[in-house]
Scaffold this motif. Structure first.
Motif, PDB file in Angstrom:
ATOM      1  N   ARG A 312     -35.207 -46.802-105.980  1.00  0.00           N
ATOM      2  CA  ARG A 312     -35.001 -47.504-107.253  1.00  0.00           C
ATOM      3  C   ARG A 312     -34.068 -48.701-107.077  1.00  0.00           C
ATOM      4  O   ARG A 312     -34.319 -49.786-107.621  1.00  0.00           O
ATOM      5  CB  ARG A 312     -34.461 -46.521-108.293  1.00  0.00           C
ATOM      6  N   GLN A 313     -33.001 -48.515-106.304  1.00  0.00           N
ATOM      7  CA  GLN A 313     -32.096 -49.624-106.039  1.00  0.00           C
ATOM      8  C   GLN A 313     -32.779 -50.691-105.187  1.00  0.00           C
ATOM      9  O   GLN A 313     -32.579 -51.889-105.393  1.00  0.00           O
ATOM     10  CB  GLN A 313     -30.828 -49.121-105.340  1.00  0.00           C
ATOM     11  N   ASP A 315     -35.934 -51.436-105.218  1.00  0.00           N
ATOM     12  CA  ASP A 315     -36.825 -52.181-106.120  1.00  0.00           C
ATOM     13  C   ASP A 315     -36.034 -53.205-106.935  1.00  0.00           C
ATOM     14  O   ASP A 315     -36.498 -54.324-107.173  1.00  0.00           O
ATOM     15  CB  ASP A 315     -37.560 -51.217-107.051  1.00  0.00           C
ATOM     16  N   HIS A 316     -34.845 -52.815-107.375  1.00  0.00           N
ATOM     17  CA  HIS A 316     -33.997 -53.732-108.139  1.00  0.00           C
ATOM     18  C   HIS A 316     -33.618 -54.945-107.289  1.00  0.00           C
ATOM     19  O   HIS A 316     -33.727 -56.100-107.745  1.00  0.00           O
ATOM     20  CB  HIS A 316     -32.739 -52.991-108.599  1.00  0.00           C
ATOM     21  N   HIS A 320     -34.811 -59.130-107.602  1.00  0.00           N
ATOM     22  CA  HIS A 320     -33.980 -60.323-107.645  1.00  0.00           C
ATOM     23  C   HIS A 320     -34.431 -61.346-106.603  1.00  0.00           C
ATOM     24  O   HIS A 320     -34.479 -62.556-106.882  1.00  0.00           O
ATOM     25  CB  HIS A 320     -32.515 -59.947-107.401  1.00  0.00           C
ATOM     26  N   THR A 364     -26.658 -58.186-107.999  1.00  0.00           N
ATOM     27  CA  THR A 364     -27.791 -57.711-107.194  1.00  0.00           C
ATOM     28  C   THR A 364     -27.482 -56.373-106.551  1.00  0.00           C
ATOM     29  O   THR A 364     -28.309 -55.471-106.513  1.00  0.00           O
ATOM     30  CB  THR A 364     -28.148 -58.753-106.123  1.00  0.00           C
TER      31      THR A 364
END
Length: 462
Positions: A312-313, A315-316, A320, A364
């Motif tokens: 999940r991180q 993908d984040h 960006h 980010t």
């Protein structure tokens, strides 16, 4: 960092996977709302005895816990690496830093003093610090032992009782740490609750909580503040950051690139004070970018760098990077998630970045170094200051006047000149704006964990 507080009534099993391999580390069961209320009641009941315990005895308990933490540093570090991907050396360093923090508060606790006031000759007037009561500590995953030991140590040293909810991304580390400390304390003085954002929400909304200390995302911190506004609890927040690095004209571009790489890529960019955006003077930009790309290429083969905490991180972070490329940034290194299991992301360098890109305007929290070339120091300083966060900033410069302007004008809690990390022990700063409020570490945290009472004792019959 910790998740946005939600009120989904669906507590259950939380699975944690190794971010390097994708393998299951373990499962924990999220606390129910009834269990949250029970823990707070038990803490309140334990407070009466713990606040009366002499400060020196509380200090001895923290010293004993710190000694055991040092003895079990490898065990906690190994679990930290398995749950969060933190490289082993850094994970062990975080445990030892936590032990040192406990020892620090064990020394400072008994020395935390009030004041005597100059009243009448036949009277005694005092200002006395007292513990606030029940402290809820909501701690993050990116340095779970060191951060938690600061909040727990300061709260316990001053006579408070604590309900600790570690991040659901590292619940085993959080429970191991809390259990280790609790063995040296009376029953219910320190408790641990597993769970996701709903457990944090229930704790924040509890009427019998006196302090909520949260280290994590800005969104969660603001949810905590809203809840505390209803209950009257004191709030301590260290939240998100979008920390700027300014590279001035005249500096050695290779040295500046090594500083930028350290700030942006250490712990895969998952440090509260990581370098999130870079402003480099046009005079040194070319050599700086070449050197920064070379630094990125050293990771992880020459310089260790672990994965992101989970997919999940990743993908984040990739979102960006993708947004920046779509808006015209140039990819000089990294930027492509590798195939295979786990949550690895390469050290990434972007040039041609503009203020509208998410990688420049939002946190980010990954191994990404977005670079914006500026014409002069004035432009760099103005753009670095134009941000909704206010945690830290760094300036690399040979100019004393530029260094002085930077620390005077940048609206952040900490300004570092010519070093992205480091500083004297026991420094403490107030985060600004969306980055939080209150002292979250240092000797001043003892003041945050206490409330001051004024006492006047006059003569009998006078």
């Amino acid at each position: 960092m910790t998740e946005l507080l939600t009120r989904e009534d669906a507590p259950g099993a939380i699975e944690v996977h190794d971010p390097a391999s994708g393998e299951l580390v373990g499962r924990v069961t999220s606390a129910t709302e009834q269990e949250v209320a029970k823990a707070v009641r038990a803490a309140r009941a334990a407070f009466a005895e713990w606040r009366r315990t002499p400060a020196a005895e509380r200090a001895e308990a923290l010293k004993a816990a710190a000694a055991e933490l040092r003895d079990r540093a490898d065990e906690l570090a190994e679990m930290n690496t398995r749950e969060t991907g933190k490289v082993p050396g850094d994970a062990r360093g975080g445990v030892l830093a936590g032990a040192g923090t406990l020892e620090q508060y064990a020394e400072l606790g008994p020395a935390h003093r009030g004041r005597s006031l100059q009243g009448g000759w036949d009277a005694t007037d005092l200002m006395v610090p007292e513990p606030r009561g029940v402290v809820v500590a909501l701690t993050p995953w990116n340095d779970p032992v060191a951060v938690a030991c600061g909040l727990l140590g300061a709260a316990l040293a001053t006579g408070n009782v604590v309900v600790h909810k570690p991040s659901e991304r590292c619940p085993h580390v959080g429970r191991m740490l809390t259990g280790l400390l609790a063995r040296h304390l009376p029953s219910d003085v320190l408790q641990c609750l597993d769970g996701d954002g709903s457990v944090g929400a229930w704790l924040a909304e509890c009427d019998d909580v006196d302090v909520i200390a949260h280290v994590g995302s800005t969104a969660t911190g603001r949810s905590v503040a809203v809840a505390a506004a209803r209950t009257g609890a004191k709030v301590l927040l260290e939240n998100g950051g979008n920390d700027a690095l300014i590279v001035d004209a005249g500096v050695d571009p290779r040295w500046a690139a090594s500083q930028a790489a350290l700030g942006a890529f250490a712990n895969a960019g998952q440090i509260c004070v990581s370098v999130e955006r870079i402003y480099v003077h046009r005079e040194v930009a070319g050599e700086f970018l070449d050197a920064l790309v070379a630094e990125a290429g050293k990771r992880p083969h020459e310089v260790p760098m672990g994965p992101l905490v989970d997919e999940r991180q990743r993908d984040h972070v990739h979102g960006h990077v993708t947004d920046a490329l779509e808006q015209g940034a140039e990819l000089l290194a990294g930027g492509v998630p590798p195939d295979g299991p786990g949550a690895r992301y390469p050290a990434t360098v972007l040039s041609g970045c503009t203020p509208s890109m998410r990688v420049m305007s939002e946190e980010t929290f990954g191994p990404v170094a977005p670079v914006r070339v500026v014409d002069d120091f004035d432009q760099a300083l103005a753009e670095a200051a134009d941000d909704r966060y206010g945690l830290t900033a760094t300036v690399l410069t040979e100019s004393m006047s530029h260094a002085q302007r930077a620390w005077r004008e940048l609206p952040v809690g900490t300004v570092k000149v010519n070093n992205v990390f480091g500083g004297a022990p026991a420094g403490a700063a107030h985060p600004r704006k969306a980055s939080g409020e209150g002292f979250g570490y240092g000797p001043e945290l003892l003041d945050e964990m206490t409330v001051t009472k004024v006492v006047h004792i006059g003569p009998a019959g006078g």
